[in-house]
Design a protein around this motif. Structure first.
Motif, short mmCIF file in Angstrom:
data_model
loop_
_atom_site.label_atom_id
_atom_site.label_comp_id
_atom_site.label_asym_id
_atom_site.label_seq_id
_atom_site.Cartn_x
_atom_site.Cartn_y
_atom_site.Cartn_z
N LEU A 66 0.83 -1.21 0.00
CA LEU A 66 0.00 0.00 0.00
C LEU A 66 0.86 1.25 0.00
N LEU A 67 2.04 1.14 0.65
CA LEU A 67 2.92 2.30 0.69
C LEU A 67 3.36 2.69 -0.72
N PHE A 68 3.71 1.66 -1.50
CA PHE A 68 4.14 1.97 -2.87
C PHE A 68 2.99 2.56 -3.68
N LEU A 111 -1.32 8.77 6.87
CA LEU A 111 -1.01 8.77 8.30
C LEU A 111 -1.32 7.42 8.93
N SER A 112 -2.53 6.91 8.63
CA SER A 112 -2.90 5.61 9.20
C SER A 112 -1.97 4.52 8.72
N LEU A 113 -1.55 4.64 7.45
CA LEU A 113 -0.66 3.63 6.90
C LEU A 113 0.63 3.56 7.70
N LEU A 114 1.17 4.73 8.02
CA LEU A 114 2.39 4.76 8.82
C LEU A 114 2.19 4.06 10.16
N GLY A 119 5.55 20.75 13.44
CA GLY A 119 5.35 20.09 14.72
C GLY A 119 4.68 18.74 14.57
N LEU A 120 3.62 18.70 13.77
CA LEU A 120 2.90 17.43 13.59
C LEU A 120 3.80 16.40 12.91
N GLN A 121 4.54 16.84 11.89
CA GLN A 121 5.43 15.89 11.22
C GLN A 121 6.48 15.38 12.18
N GLY A 122 7.02 16.31 12.99
CA GLY A 122 8.01 15.88 13.98
C GLY A 122 7.42 14.88 14.96
N ALA A 123 6.15 15.14 15.36
CA ALA A 123 5.50 14.23 16.30
C ALA A 123 5.34 12.84 15.68
N VAL A 124 4.88 12.80 14.42
CA VAL A 124 4.69 11.50 13.77
C VAL A 124 6.01 10.76 13.65
N LEU A 125 7.03 11.49 13.26
CA LEU A 125 8.34 10.85 13.12
C LEU A 125 8.84 10.33 14.46
N GLN A 126 8.65 11.14 15.49
CA GLN A 126 9.08 10.75 16.83
C GLN A 126 8.32 9.52 17.27
N ILE A 127 7.02 9.46 16.93
CA ILE A 127 6.21 8.30 17.30
C ILE A 127 6.81 7.03 16.72
#
Lengths: 489, 485
Positions: free
Chosen positions: A46-48, A78-81, A324-332
């Motif tokens: 799905l990512l591809f 987002l959900s995919l990640l 900030g949100l991107q950083g949060a997702v990456l940190q997660i």
């Protein structure tokens, strides 16, 4: 249909591995691994697809339509990640319990897979009541995991975990029903689908209370500073696989809930609450770091580092900016691997040394260099060494905080300094110096493979963070737009 | 409708008639030939026959008028039939499970089923009543049978003590009820339920007092705080099957009556009126009181008793919401169904476990380690009891959760915020003691394994309980199969 298959595969694997354990525990574990691997491959596929065309998959099946309950699933970048994180961390959990869980293996894997099913459903559900069902589904199997296979203080820890989570969930239920009632008052039909509920314009005071209800459940899970007491006990008393899933996944479900539900549904009220929550997040960062530094129990130490790291995530989410949100997702995502790795190492240490006390450890490097190397790497990842994923996440978060308030960014950055205190302190006390326990079995093939995969993941995330950022880009920018509109209303 | 024995009336009365005639038949059979299995079979047969008769009645639901043509006595509408089927189902389950229970005890076994049938008959009359006379008749038939049922094991002091306690307190409550009914009659001039309910909201002076006394009597039967003192001792003293009947049919019939009574109260559009405020306050205190009291119990029967106080508190939220609209009725109906099935499951497990001994297994510690003991099907029993506890705690995918869901929904729609918040608080507290039971079930075994039947002893009871557990789960997952919303 593909979305339901994620859930169905895990459910099937849960029950099949439970019954298979009668004949062979190895088969039972392999079935779980196979199911998780299958799901992981599906998410990569799905990512591809997402790279080519941003995804937005839907699955709706009526449940009790009169009451507005429907089995609605939704997938975007987002959900995919989050899903990929789920299956990866799930596989890590199964692999790290390979030699630790010897009794009632089938039942253990049943509970583990049920927790993972609940987490998967949480990341996929787009109907609030369905989300609630999956939210609670995570709870009971996790309770049993801690209760049956946990360590000495497991009954207290399990009860604390259950009661804290349940109280938050009950307020959440009231808030869900209140929101549904408002929709009914507005349109005359009942629905709990988020897509429908966004049209509601709540009066400020009522909307604030409803949002607090939502946040009650999410803030307990994340956990936000004053609501965190369940975490150290639950993480340290749970078995290794349980800790990995707790730290790697369950904490993230709270963050996901805020991003997916609170921001779209309560944008105005969200904006009004960002400052206080950011302050509490910073309290959490510093408190977690200081407490971690003071611990003598290795798992409790890592648990407190989770409080600290998730403080960064909260900071990023509540900054309300794209960075900030991107950083949060990456940190997660990186936190899932780095803390999962640390818990895995703690489990390995407990298996070999039969203790969690750091005071009894020391000088491990000489007898188990490979294990020590991996542990040092995970410590570096945890404290945010540049080049690894956590650094990028934390950096983006601090950048976003700076745009809101310099003082807060200063405190957050100070949290990073404290992180190196507890991280390097842990490494020094366990790996170097003199120790009471001399020889120790080094890592076996399974452990090396598992750890190497996690190391690779962290390095890749550190060098190519754009892969994550691009995947989540559409969803995040949409959320930021929703927040930006608030100012103009 | 002029002859008492026209075919129409006989069809309408068939469900009750079957039970009465079969009770008499069983009485005669016992006199000539005491055979336990035969009596159980006769009981089950009569319950099934009565249920079939009820389903026959369904298409032609009507008010049954007795004697003079304008006084309704019984109403067999869809709701009454729904509830009556639940009581008959409960009686069937209890009769079935009691077979092996009583086989291991030295008492006169057969009369139990007779009393059970008569009590169920009373419950059905109570539920379908349209007139205070039939209401009281049904209530008394049920209560008097219960007096004997609670004291059934007559060489145990506990049973007799419990029964006398229940006798005296229930008789006092009935006195309140009667006096209240009398005052209602004095104030409204009618004893019909529909007519008096219509005047409930606007009642003044002595009529209001009458309604209040009625409420007091009813709240005693439901064991709402502060009229709850009897319930712990009575549940503990009664044999397990009787405890099951008390928890389900006896409470449920009163609840059904209240739902049907309040349905006829015109909604005030806003303030619910002093009586409902009173009921709500009792409910609030019961939710908290029941949950807190159950926290300290180490006796499983008392734990279930006090938790049932909390559940009756929850249902009172729905009862108060009934005049305000459809949601309260749905919530109450579903909650009664979910609560009855869950309680039957919990008591059923207790009955099966107690069937292997000569005393009831009522200490929570007696269930220790069931999940791991591969004897007498204990892992299955542990699973069923876990499902029951989770349902009572309100964990999703069980009927109990969906019941609470509907309750909160009805509470929000009616703006009954104190009720909703107290429900949340009490549920959170109640989680602690339901979890404790689950923890005890999953404790690692340290005691030596008891001897027992390996393999599938008591498979019939296990299948019944398994169906019950599946039913609880189905109620939570596919609620629309069972109740129309």
């Amino acid at each position: 249909m593909m979305l339901t298959s994620f859930i169905v595969v895990l459910l099937l694997a849960a029950f099949v591995s439970w019954t298979a354990a009668r004949w062979s525990t190895m088969v039972s574990r392999l079935i779980c691994l196979f199911a998780l691997g299958l799901n992981l491959c599906l998410t990569v596929f799905l990512l591809f697809q997402h790279r080519a065309n941003p995804l937005s998959l839907d699955f709706v099946y009526p449940w009790v339509s009169v009451l507005g309950l429907s089995f609605s699933l939704f997938l975007d970048g987002l959900s995919l990640l989050f899903l990929m994180l789920t299956f990866a961390v799930g596989a890590i959990a199964v692999l790290s319990s390979w030699s630790e869980v010897k009794e009632r293996v089938g039942f253990f894997h049943l509970n583990l897979m049920l927790v993972l099913t609940g987490v998967t459903g949480v990341f996929l559900a787009s109907n609030l009541v369905l989300f609630y069902v999956f939210w609670e589904l995570m709870l009971v199997p996790m309770y049993l995991l801690i209760l049956i296979w946990g360590h000495e203080n497991r009954v207290y820890a399990a009860n604390k975990f259950f009661v804290f989570t349940q109280v938050g969930s009950l307020f959440f239920l009231v808030a869900i029903l209140w929101e549904g009632h408002n929709y009914y008052a507005m349109t005359g039909s009942l629905s709990f689908d988020v897509a429908n509920l966004v049209v509601i314009h709540n009066q400020p005071s009522m909307g604030f209370l409803i949002m607090l209800g939502f946040l009650a459940a999410f803030m307990v899970k994340v956990p936000m500073f004053p609501l965190h007491p369940w975490l150290p006990d639950a993480h340290s008393e749970a078995p290794t696989g349980g800790s990995v899933v707790l730290a790697g996944l369950l904490l993230k479900t709270g963050c996901y809930g805020i991003i997916r539900f609170v921001i779209p549904l309560f944008a105005t009220e969200f904006v009004s609450i960002t400052q206080p929550v950011m302050i509490l997040a910073i309290c959490g960062i510093i408190y977690g770091a200081v407490m971690a530094f003071a611990q003598n129990d290795i798992k409790r130490l890592v648990a407190y580092t989770s409080v600290s790291h998730l403080g960064f995530v909260l900071l990023g989410i509540f900054s309300g900016t794209e960075i900030g949100l991107q950083g949060a997702v990456l940190q997660i995502i990186c936190h899932g691997f780095s803390t999962g790795g640390l818990f895995m190492i703690a489990g390995m240490l407990k298996e070999r040394l039969h203790t969690r006390e750091i005071g009894k450890m020391g000088g491990i490097w000489s007898s188990a260099p490979r294990l020590s190397g991996f542990m040092l790497f995970f410590v570096f990842a945890s404290i945010g060494l540049p080049g690894l994923g956590n650094f990028v996440g934390e950096f983006l978060v601090i950048l976003a905080t700076y745009s809101q308030s310099r003082a807060m960014a200063g405190f957050a950055a100070f949290g990073l300094v404290l992180a190196s205190l507890y991280g390097l302190g842990l490494a020094r006390r366990v790996l170097f110096g003199k120790g009471d326990l001399t020889s120790m079995r080094d890592t076996g093939v399974r452990e090396i493979t598992l750890s190497s995969i996690m190391v690779l993941a962290l390095v890749l995330l550190g060098i190519f963070p754009n892969s994550v950022i691009d995947t989540a880009k559409d969803s995040v920018s949409q959320l930021v737009k929703t927040l930006a509109k608030v100012g103009s209303r | 409708m002029n002859s008492v024995f026209s075919t129409e009336i006989l069809t309408l009365l068939a469900p009750l008639g079957v039970l009465t005639i079969m009770a008499a038949v069983i009485l005669l059979v016992i006199a000539f030939w005491r055979h336990h299995g035969l009596i159980v079979a006769l009981t089950c047969f009569s319950v099934i026959l009565s249920a079939a008769a009820l389903i026959q009645v369904m298409p032609l639901w009507k008010t049954f008028l007795l004697g003079r043509t304008d006084i309704p006595m019984l109403i067999f509408d869809r709701q009454a039939i729904f509830f009556s089927l639940i009581w008959l189902g409960s009686a069937l389950v209890i009769a079935f499970l009691s077979y092996s229970y009583w086989s291991s005890r030295s008492v006169f076994r057969e009369e139990f089923y007779l009393l059970l049938l008569v009590a169920t008959l009373g419950a059905i009359v109570l539920t379908s009543s349209a007139h205070f006379a039939t209401f009281f008749l049904g209530l008394e038939v049920m209560t008097v049978s219960l007096y004997a049922l609670i004291a059934y094991v007559s060489d145990e002091k506990q049973g007799i003590e419990a029964s006398i306690k229940y006798l005296i307190l229930a008789a006092t409550a009935d006195a309140f009820l009667l006096f209240g009914i009398a005052m209602i009659y004095a104030g409204t001039g009618s004893l019909e339920l529909v007519k008096t309910a219509a005047l409930l909201a606007s009642a003044q002076g002595s009529t209001l007092v009458g309604f209040a006394l009625l409420l007091v009597g009813v709240c005693f039967k439901l064991a709402l705080v502060p009229l709850h003192m009897w319930i712990g001792d009575v549940y503990q003293g009664a044999p397990a099957p009787v405890g099951g009947f008390l928890a389900t049919v006896s409470k449920g019939a009163i609840l059904a009556f209240l739902v049907r009574y309040f349905m006829n109260v015109p909604s005030q559009g806003g303030s619910p009126g002093p009586l409902f405020v009173g009921l709500m306050s009792l409910g609030l205190v019961s939710m908290l009181g029941g949950s807190v009291l159950a926290l300290f119990q180490s006796n499983f029967k008392r734990l279930l008793a006090y938790s049932s106080i909390a559940h009756m508190g929850y249902v009172s939220l729905a009862l108060v919401a009934v005049p305000l609209g459809h949601q309260g009725i749905n919530a109450a109906e579903f909650y009664v169904l979910a609560y009855v099935v869950t309680s039957l499951l919990a008591f059923g497990v207790m009955i099966v476990v107690s069937s292997d001994k000569d005393r009831d297994e009522d200490a929570v510690s007696g269930y220790e380690g069931f999940a791991w003991q591969n004897v007498r099907n204990r892992p299955w029993l542990a699973a069923f009891l876990t499902v029951a506890m989770l349902s009572l705690a309100g964990v999703p995918l069980t009927g109990g959760f969906f019941g609470k869901f509907l309750l909160v929904k009805a509470g929000i729609a009616g703006a009954l915020w104190p009720g909703v918040m107290t429900l949340v608080l009490a549920s959170a507290i109640s989680v602690l003691f339901y979890l404790r039971v689950i923890w005890v079930l999953f404790k690692p075994e340290k005691k030596p394994m008891p001897n027992g039947i390996d393999g599938f002893g008591r498979w019939k009871e296990l299948i019944l309980l398994g169906v019950g557990a599946l039913f609880v789960l189905a109620l939570g997952t596919f609620p629309s199969w069972f109740v129309a919303f």
